[in-house]
Motif scaffolding. Structure first.
Motif, PDB file in Angstrom:
ATOM      1  N   ASN A 131       0.823  -1.218   0.000  1.00 50.98           N
ATOM      2  CA  ASN A 131       0.000   0.000   0.000  1.00 50.98           C
ATOM      3  C   ASN A 131       0.852   1.260   0.000  1.00 50.98           C
ATOM      4  OD1 ASN A 131       0.881   0.325   2.614  1.00 50.98           O
ATOM      5  ND2 ASN A 131      -1.094  -0.011   3.597  1.00 50.98           N
ATOM      6  N   MET A 132       2.108   1.115  -0.459  1.00 51.62           N
ATOM      7  CA  MET A 132       2.994   2.266  -0.571  1.00 51.62           C
ATOM      8  C   MET A 132       3.003   2.780  -2.009  1.00 51.62           C
ATOM      9  SD  MET A 132       6.250   1.237   1.820  1.00 51.62           S
ATOM     10  CE  MET A 132       6.966   2.884   1.660  1.00 51.62           C
ATOM     11  N   SER A 133       3.189   4.089  -2.129  1.00 51.60           N
ATOM     12  CA  SER A 133       3.275   4.733  -3.447  1.00 51.60           C
ATOM     13  C   SER A 133       4.717   5.133  -3.726  1.00 51.60           C
ATOM     14  CB  SER A 133       2.384   5.974  -3.466  1.00 51.60           C
ATOM     15  OG  SER A 133       2.882   6.951  -2.546  1.00 51.60           O
ATOM     16  N   ASP A 134       4.971   5.525  -4.953  1.00 50.47           N
ATOM     17  CA  ASP A 134       6.303   6.025  -5.306  1.00 50.47           C
ATOM     18  C   ASP A 134       6.678   7.206  -4.412  1.00 50.47           C
ATOM     19  OD1 ASP A 134       6.356   4.139  -7.302  1.00 50.47           O
ATOM     20  OD2 ASP A 134       5.968   5.552  -8.939  1.00 50.47           O
ATOM     21  N   GLU A 138       9.969   7.635  -2.003  1.00 47.94           N
ATOM     22  CA  GLU A 138      10.882   8.763  -2.182  1.00 47.94           C
ATOM     23  C   GLU A 138      11.028   9.570  -0.897  1.00 47.94           C
ATOM     24  OE1 GLU A 138      12.895   9.258  -4.690  1.00 47.94           O
ATOM     25  OE2 GLU A 138      12.048   7.427  -5.549  1.00 47.94           O
ATOM     26  N   ARG A 139       9.948   9.680  -0.128  1.00 47.04           N
ATOM     27  CA  ARG A 139      10.013  10.419   1.129  1.00 47.04           C
ATOM     28  C   ARG A 139      10.909   9.690   2.137  1.00 47.04           C
ATOM     29  NH1 ARG A 139       5.668  12.292   5.544  1.00 47.04           N
ATOM     30  NH2 ARG A 139       4.803  10.219   5.236  1.00 47.04           N
ATOM     31  N   ILE A 140      10.819   8.370   2.191  1.00 49.17           N
ATOM     32  CA  ILE A 140      11.686   7.593   3.073  1.00 49.17           C
ATOM     33  C   ILE A 140      13.143   7.806   2.696  1.00 49.17           C
ATOM     34  CG2 ILE A 140      12.395   5.237   3.653  1.00 49.17           C
ATOM     35  CD1 ILE A 140       9.438   4.454   3.509  1.00 49.17           C
ATOM     36  N   ILE A 141      13.418   7.776   1.400  1.00 48.36           N
ATOM     37  CA  ILE A 141      14.796   7.964   0.932  1.00 48.36           C
ATOM     38  C   ILE A 141      15.277   9.380   1.251  1.00 48.36           C
ATOM     39  CG2 ILE A 141      16.249   8.085  -1.120  1.00 48.36           C
ATOM     40  CD1 ILE A 141      14.411   5.879  -2.317  1.00 48.36           C
ATOM     41  N   HIS A 142      14.443  10.373   0.970  1.00 48.53           N
ATOM     42  CA  HIS A 142      14.826  11.761   1.204  1.00 48.53           C
ATOM     43  C   HIS A 142      15.088  12.034   2.681  1.00 48.53           C
ATOM     44  CE1 HIS A 142      14.960  16.102   0.906  1.00 48.53           C
ATOM     45  NE2 HIS A 142      13.942  16.212   1.754  1.00 48.53           N
ATOM     46  N   MET A 143      14.244  11.486   3.532  1.00 49.67           N
ATOM     47  CA  MET A 143      14.381  11.715   4.975  1.00 49.67           C
ATOM     48  C   MET A 143      15.316  10.717   5.637  1.00 49.67           C
ATOM     49  SD  MET A 143      10.457  12.615   6.084  1.00 49.67           S
ATOM     50  CE  MET A 143       9.595  14.055   5.448  1.00 49.67           C
ATOM     51  N   GLN A 144      15.745   9.696   4.875  1.00 50.36           N
ATOM     52  CA  GLN A 144      16.624   8.640   5.397  1.00 50.36           C
ATOM     53  C   GLN A 144      16.044   8.031   6.683  1.00 50.36           C
ATOM     54  OE1 GLN A 144      19.789   7.051   4.277  1.00 50.36           O
ATOM     55  NE2 GLN A 144      18.612   7.725   2.494  1.00 50.36           N
ATOM     56  N   LEU A 176      12.238  -2.417  -3.432  1.00 56.36           N
ATOM     57  CA  LEU A 176      13.506  -2.852  -2.836  1.00 56.36           C
ATOM     58  C   LEU A 176      14.673  -2.241  -3.591  1.00 56.36           C
ATOM     59  CD1 LEU A 176      12.767  -6.660  -2.233  1.00 56.36           C
ATOM     60  CD2 LEU A 176      12.770  -4.834  -0.534  1.00 56.36           C
ATOM     61  N   ASP A 177      14.572  -2.182  -4.915  1.00 59.29           N
ATOM     62  CA  ASP A 177      15.630  -1.565  -5.722  1.00 59.29           C
ATOM     63  C   ASP A 177      15.773  -0.087  -5.398  1.00 59.29           C
ATOM     64  OD1 ASP A 177      16.265  -3.925  -7.270  1.00 59.29           O
ATOM     65  OD2 ASP A 177      14.395  -3.604  -8.365  1.00 59.29           O
ATOM     66  N   ARG A 178      14.636   0.622  -5.260  1.00 57.57           N
ATOM     67  CA  ARG A 178      14.696   2.051  -4.980  1.00 57.57           C
ATOM     68  C   ARG A 178      15.293   2.313  -3.594  1.00 57.57           C
ATOM     69  NH1 ARG A 178      15.856   5.156  -6.291  1.00 57.57           N
ATOM     70  NH2 ARG A 178      14.574   6.943  -5.677  1.00 57.57           N
ATOM     71  N   LEU A 179      14.897   1.526  -2.600  1.00 57.02           N
ATOM     72  CA  LEU A 179      15.441   1.713  -1.250  1.00 57.02           C
ATOM     73  C   LEU A 179      16.932   1.405  -1.229  1.00 57.02           C
ATOM     74  CD1 LEU A 179      12.506   0.108   0.773  1.00 57.02           C
ATOM     75  CD2 LEU A 179      13.098   2.544   0.703  1.00 57.02           C
ATOM     76  N   GLU A 181      19.011   1.699  -3.818  1.00 58.90           N
ATOM     77  CA  GLU A 181      19.678   2.816  -4.510  1.00 58.90           C
ATOM     78  C   GLU A 181      19.732   4.053  -3.628  1.00 58.90           C
ATOM     79  OE1 GLU A 181      17.202   3.149  -7.905  1.00 58.90           O
ATOM     80  OE2 GLU A 181      17.917   1.267  -8.813  1.00 58.90           O
ATOM     81  N   GLY A 182      18.725   4.201  -2.753  1.00 59.22           N
ATOM     82  CA  GLY A 182      18.688   5.333  -1.840  1.00 59.22           C
ATOM     83  C   GLY A 182      19.467   5.101  -0.561  1.00 59.22           C
ATOM     84  N   ARG A 183      20.148   3.954  -0.488  1.00 63.75           N
ATOM     85  CA  ARG A 183      21.011   3.616   0.648  1.00 63.75           C
ATOM     86  C   ARG A 183      20.240   3.605   1.978  1.00 63.75           C
ATOM     87  NH1 ARG A 183      26.299   4.336  -1.400  1.00 63.75           N
ATOM     88  NH2 ARG A 183      27.233   4.470   0.676  1.00 63.75           N
ATOM     89  N   VAL A 184      19.014   3.098   1.926  1.00 65.16           N
ATOM     90  CA  VAL A 184      18.181   3.006   3.113  1.00 65.16           C
ATOM     91  C   VAL A 184      18.383   1.630   3.761  1.00 65.16           C
ATOM     92  CG1 VAL A 184      15.808   2.925   4.001  1.00 65.16           C
ATOM     93  CG2 VAL A 184      16.440   4.602   2.237  1.00 65.16           C
ATOM     94  N   GLU A 185      18.646   1.608   5.058  1.00 60.63           N
ATOM     95  CA  GLU A 185      18.846   0.345   5.756  1.00 60.63           C
ATOM     96  C   GLU A 185      17.527  -0.427   5.838  1.00 60.63           C
ATOM     97  OE1 GLU A 185      19.948  -1.209  10.228  1.00 60.63           O
ATOM     98  OE2 GLU A 185      20.949   0.605   9.490  1.00 60.63           O
ATOM     99  N   MET A 186      17.602  -1.726   5.517  1.00 61.57           N
ATOM    100  CA  MET A 186      16.411  -2.573   5.504  1.00 61.57           C
ATOM    101  C   MET A 186      16.693  -3.875   6.255  1.00 61.57           C
ATOM    102  SD  MET A 186      15.385  -2.341   1.456  1.00 61.57           S
ATOM    103  CE  MET A 186      17.073  -2.402   0.831  1.00 61.57           C
ATOM    104  N   ASN A 187      15.618  -4.509   6.714  1.00 55.60           N
ATOM    105  CA  ASN A 187      15.639  -5.891   7.190  1.00 55.60           C
ATOM    106  C   ASN A 187      14.494  -6.612   6.501  1.00 55.60           C
ATOM    107  OD1 ASN A 187      17.769  -5.774   9.311  1.00 55.60           O
ATOM    108  ND2 ASN A 187      16.356  -4.300  10.214  1.00 55.60           N
TER     109      ASN A 187
END
Length: 477
Positions: A131-134, A138-144, A176-179, A181-187
């Motif tokens: 249920n997430m949008s582009d 992008e906001r998660i990546i921008h705000m890290q 997953l690719d966008r996160l 590329e945005g260097r966002v830490e994931m589990n």
């Protein structure tokens, strides 16, 4: 406009907000001239060393507060709505969903399915991305905002659509690719369903997810939890001992290579697999700092390590037999079937060291949800009470104190999952009931210290401990 105004529920003592005379009941209107849409906006805007907060006081006055602080210092505010906006519910119908397996008649909040990236960031919840949008990504990546915990289940797009009953579930894997590329830490998390996403599918999912290293820090593999309320749902079965061994072997076959390349073992099997397979848990080093502890990965190993350290501390006191025998106490410990053998072993060693101790350990069968559920966190008050009363009826001496894992209760409260209160359970059992934090030190403290317990403080509960003064020569540190 009122949707962007946020009522302050509490101001923490000694905080920046307290110093600025912000009070409960005040309303946050904006920070740095920007409306606050939700908690993501709030966390992002308060990071700076200088901010301007527009507050409406309870009397209607508006204050523009200029605040200088250290970078990322919190203001010390809690809002009436923790997300500062509506919660996002899940739009999937996963074949393994635990909420779909809940019995009827429980409180409404237990039937709410959340799938909210903000709860992933704030509380560690796992999200499906569906249920997430582009714009959200992008906001998660921008705000890290990190870490973001993701329920992957499989990297096979077609199979993922089938497992989640959502035709968009496969294409959402692109996030997953966008996160990355945005260097966002994931589990990541894979809930294994027998004959569906295990075997070759699981192996391929592990390989596919490993390309997101090092920003995807870990992936846990957990078996689907199955209750007795599955009528009309997808036919799932429990894993056998041999099947659990196969999952462990597959997971462990990848770990060495990942560690050599990235310094992370990356893929982890949850504790249930090892218990089902009858295998020892991995050594502490293989859990990468217990990165997925809340997901049931390494919880038992950490419990064991903490107990060994605390037990060694007790032994160092070099008490003689007479001094150790001075502690005379009979108590009962109730836990889930999953942890029973470990807890029983701890109790046995405590009794060997302190001859005056008598500890009864009981594994509570989960009649309420079905005996396929073995974790202590899903034991209800009625199962606990009914089974202990049966033991007593059979002539078992329970003592006057009952220790239970604190995760049997709703967080910060003294109420079981089925709404039975601790007080009600105490009255039925005619025993003092003591919730114990899940740590080796707390286990030993609760066994040795009659004053160990959970006490109300303000709106929640805190733990207190302290050996009685008359035992200072034996147990007090």
């Amino acid at each position: 406009m009122k949707e962007k105004e946020h009522v302050i529920k509490e101001v923490y003592p000694g905080s920046i907000a307290k110093e600025m005379e912000i009070e409960a009941g005040d309303i946050l209107i904006a920070i740095n001239g920007q409306e606050i849409g939700d908690v993501f906006d709030y966390r992002y805007f308060i990071k700076d060393e200088y901010i301007e907060a527009l507050i409406r006081k309870k009397n209607g006055e508006e204050w523009l507060l200029e605040i200088e602080k250290d970078y990322e210092d919190d203001l010390g505010i809690e809002f009436e709505n923790g997300l500062m906006s509506e919660y996002r519910s899940c739009s999937n119908q996963c074949i393994f969903c635990f909420i779909d397996q809940m019995p009827p008649g429980m409180r409404k909040t237990l039937y709410f399915k959340d799938d909210d990236s903000r709860l992933s960031f704030l509380q560690g919840n796992y999200i499906t991305l569906t249920n997430m949008s582009d714009q959200d990504v992008e906001r998660i990546i921008h705000m890290q905002l990190a870490p973001i915990n993701i329920s992957v289940q499989t990297t096979n797009p077609k199979l993922r659509c089938q497992m989640l009953h959502n035709r968009f579930a496969g294409e959402k894997l692109k996030y997953l690719d966008r996160l990355y590329e945005g260097r966002v830490e994931m589990n990541g998390q894979i809930v294994c369903c027998k004959g569906v996403n295990d075997g070759k599918e699981l192996e391929q999912s592990i390989r596919d997810l490993s390309v997101y290293l090092p920003f995807m820090r870990s992936v846990s593999v957990v078996p689907a939890g199955l209750t007795k309320y599955r009528e009309g749902l997808y036919p799932l079965e429990l894993y056998t001992k041999q099947e659990a061994e196969a999952v462990i072997d597959l997971v462990e076959s990848f770990q060495t290579g990942f560690y050599e390349a990235y310094g992370l073992h990356f893929i982890h099997a949850s504790d249930e697999w090892y218990i089902t397979a009858g295998r020892d848990f991995p050594e502490e080093e293989r859990y990468d700092g217990y990165i997925q502890l809340e997901n049931g990965v390494g919880m038992m190993r950490l419990f064991m390590e903490e107990f060994e350290e605390a037990f060694a501390g007790v032994r160092k006191k070099e008490l003689n037999v007479e001094e150790r025998g001075r502690l005379k106490r009979t108590l009962t410990i109730a836990t889930g079937q999953l942890a029973y053998s470990t807890v029983f072993g701890f109790a046995k060693r405590m009794m060997e060291l302190f001859p005056g101790l008598t500890i009864r350990v009981y594994a509570i069968r989960n009649v309420f949800f079905g005996e396929m559920i073995t974790v202590s966190g899903l034991v209800t008050g009625q199962d606990l009470v009914n089974q202990l009363l049966e033991y007593r009826k059979d002539g078992m001496e329970l003592g006057n104190t009952l220790l239970i894992p604190s995760n049997m209760l709703r967080m910060g409260e003294q109420v079981f999952l089925d709404d039975m209160s601790v007080q009600e359970a105490e009255e039925k059992l005619e025993m003092k009931l003591v919730p114990v934090e899940m740590s080796g030190q707390d286990f030993i403290d609760a066994v040795l210290d009659e004053r160990y317990g959970m006490e109300r403080e303000n709106d929640g509960f805190v733990y207190v401990r302290g050996y009685p003064e008359e035992e200072a020569g034996t147990c007090k540190e």
